[in-house]
Design a protein around this motif. Structure first.
Motif, PDB file in Angstrom:
ATOM      1  N   UNK A  54      18.984 -12.446 -16.611  1.00  0.00           N
ATOM      2  CA  UNK A  54      20.125 -13.293 -16.973  1.00  0.00           C
ATOM      3  C   UNK A  54      21.190 -13.179 -15.894  1.00  0.00           C
ATOM      4  N   UNK A  55      22.008 -14.235 -15.784  1.00  0.00           N
ATOM      5  CA  UNK A  55      23.124 -14.222 -14.835  1.00  0.00           C
ATOM      6  C   UNK A  55      24.178 -15.231 -15.282  1.00  0.00           C
ATOM      7  N   UNK A  56      25.436 -14.826 -15.260  1.00  0.00           N
ATOM      8  CA  UNK A  56      26.533 -15.744 -15.555  1.00  0.00           C
ATOM      9  C   UNK A  56      26.760 -16.658 -14.360  1.00  0.00           C
ATOM     10  N   UNK A  57      26.866 -17.957 -14.624  1.00  0.00           N
ATOM     11  CA  UNK A  57      27.094 -18.963 -13.587  1.00  0.00           C
ATOM     12  C   UNK A  57      28.480 -19.551 -13.827  1.00  0.00           C
ATOM     13  N   UNK A  58      29.424 -19.230 -12.949  1.00  0.00           N
ATOM     14  CA  UNK A  58      30.814 -19.645 -13.137  1.00  0.00           C
ATOM     15  C   UNK A  58      31.199 -20.716 -12.126  1.00  0.00           C
ATOM     16  N   UNK A  59      31.955 -21.708 -12.596  1.00  0.00           N
ATOM     17  CA  UNK A  59      32.590 -22.659 -11.691  1.00  0.00           C
ATOM     18  C   UNK A  59      34.003 -22.921 -12.185  1.00  0.00           C
ATOM     19  N   UNK A  60      34.645 -23.953 -11.646  1.00  0.00           N
ATOM     20  CA  UNK A  60      36.047 -24.183 -11.955  1.00  0.00           C
ATOM     21  C   UNK A  60      36.282 -24.609 -13.403  1.00  0.00           C
ATOM     22  N   UNK A  61      35.295 -25.219 -14.024  1.00  0.00           N
ATOM     23  CA  UNK A  61      35.507 -25.816 -15.341  1.00  0.00           C
ATOM     24  C   UNK A  61      34.879 -25.029 -16.494  1.00  0.00           C
ATOM     25  N   UNK A  62      33.786 -24.312 -16.244  1.00  0.00           N
ATOM     26  CA  UNK A  62      33.116 -23.623 -17.343  1.00  0.00           C
ATOM     27  C   UNK A  62      32.192 -22.539 -16.819  1.00  0.00           C
ATOM     28  N   UNK A  63      31.662 -21.773 -17.773  1.00  0.00           N
ATOM     29  CA  UNK A  63      30.704 -20.721 -17.454  1.00  0.00           C
ATOM     30  C   UNK A  63      29.424 -20.944 -18.247  1.00  0.00           C
TER      31      UNK A  63
END
Length: 206
Positions: free
Chosen positions: A69-78
């Motif tokens: 598993x890995x958290x994928x973060x950007x400017x608007x959501x995760x």
């Protein structure tokens, strides 16, 4: 079983034991309001635990072994990415716990039979997956397709089964690298600037 330990005195703070099979990965999600530990298991579930209470908050039932598993973060959501035995990388919406979409390499028949055992994410850039077929796949976000697109497969002829995969950013030159190791003790350092193999350390040679 997952145990949380105190850095101050080395004591066990709490134990989480709801999983019914091997635990393959954990991620820590921090927000302004709370801390959540996310765990993945061969029992086909992803579980969310509140910290420091270590209480089970909710469960996503995937249906197949969850190997990474890995958290994928950007400017608007995760989003939460998960890898399994069916070669797919699944992206989960953490607001609804629903499946958003899946990432698949349709160009490789071998990949369709491979287990996704490692996941790493370079924010604003690449998603990296390490697979049982001893290949490292580099994915880039394609806004036009609203999905990740395979841009490069990193492989070495002598690479055995992957045992670890990590991202490293060198602050001295602002470059990013992928560090991998295999079951024979070979360490490989790949540049994400040109996808070239920069260094190879072979522990099998004296």
């Amino acid at each position: 079983t997952i145990k949380v330990w105190s850095i101050k005195n080395g004591s066990c703070v709490c134990t989480m034991s709801k999983h019914k099979d091997w635990i393959r990965g954990i991620e820590l999600m921090l927000t302004s309001n709370n801390e959540t530990l996310i765990s993945a298991s061969d029992d086909g579930t992803i579980r969310f635990w509140s910290l420091p209470a270590c209480e089970l908050e909710r469960t996503i039932t995937v249906g197949v072994d969850v190997l990474s598993i890995k958290l994928i973060r950007n400017e608007t959501r995760t989003l939460l990415a998960s890898g399994g035995p069916d070669s797919k990388i699944s992206m989960w919406n953490l607001q609804t716990d629903g499946l958003e979409y899946q990432v698949v390499d349709n160009s490789s028949e071998q990949f369709s039979q491979s287990k996704v055992i490692f996941l790493e994410h370079l924010p604003g850039s690449y998603l990296i997956s390490g697979d049982e077929d001893s290949k490292i796949r580099v994915w880039e976000w394609a806004a036009a397709d609203d999905n990740w697109k395979l841009v490069k497969v990193l492989e070495d002829f002598f690479m055995a089964s992957l045992v670890s995969l990590k991202l490293h950013r060198d602050s001295s030159n602002n470059q990013s690298y992928v560090l991998s190791s295999d079951s024979r003790g070979i360490l490989l350092l790949w540049s994400l600037k040109n996808f070239a193999l920069k260094t190879k350390l072979d522990n099998t040679l004296n």
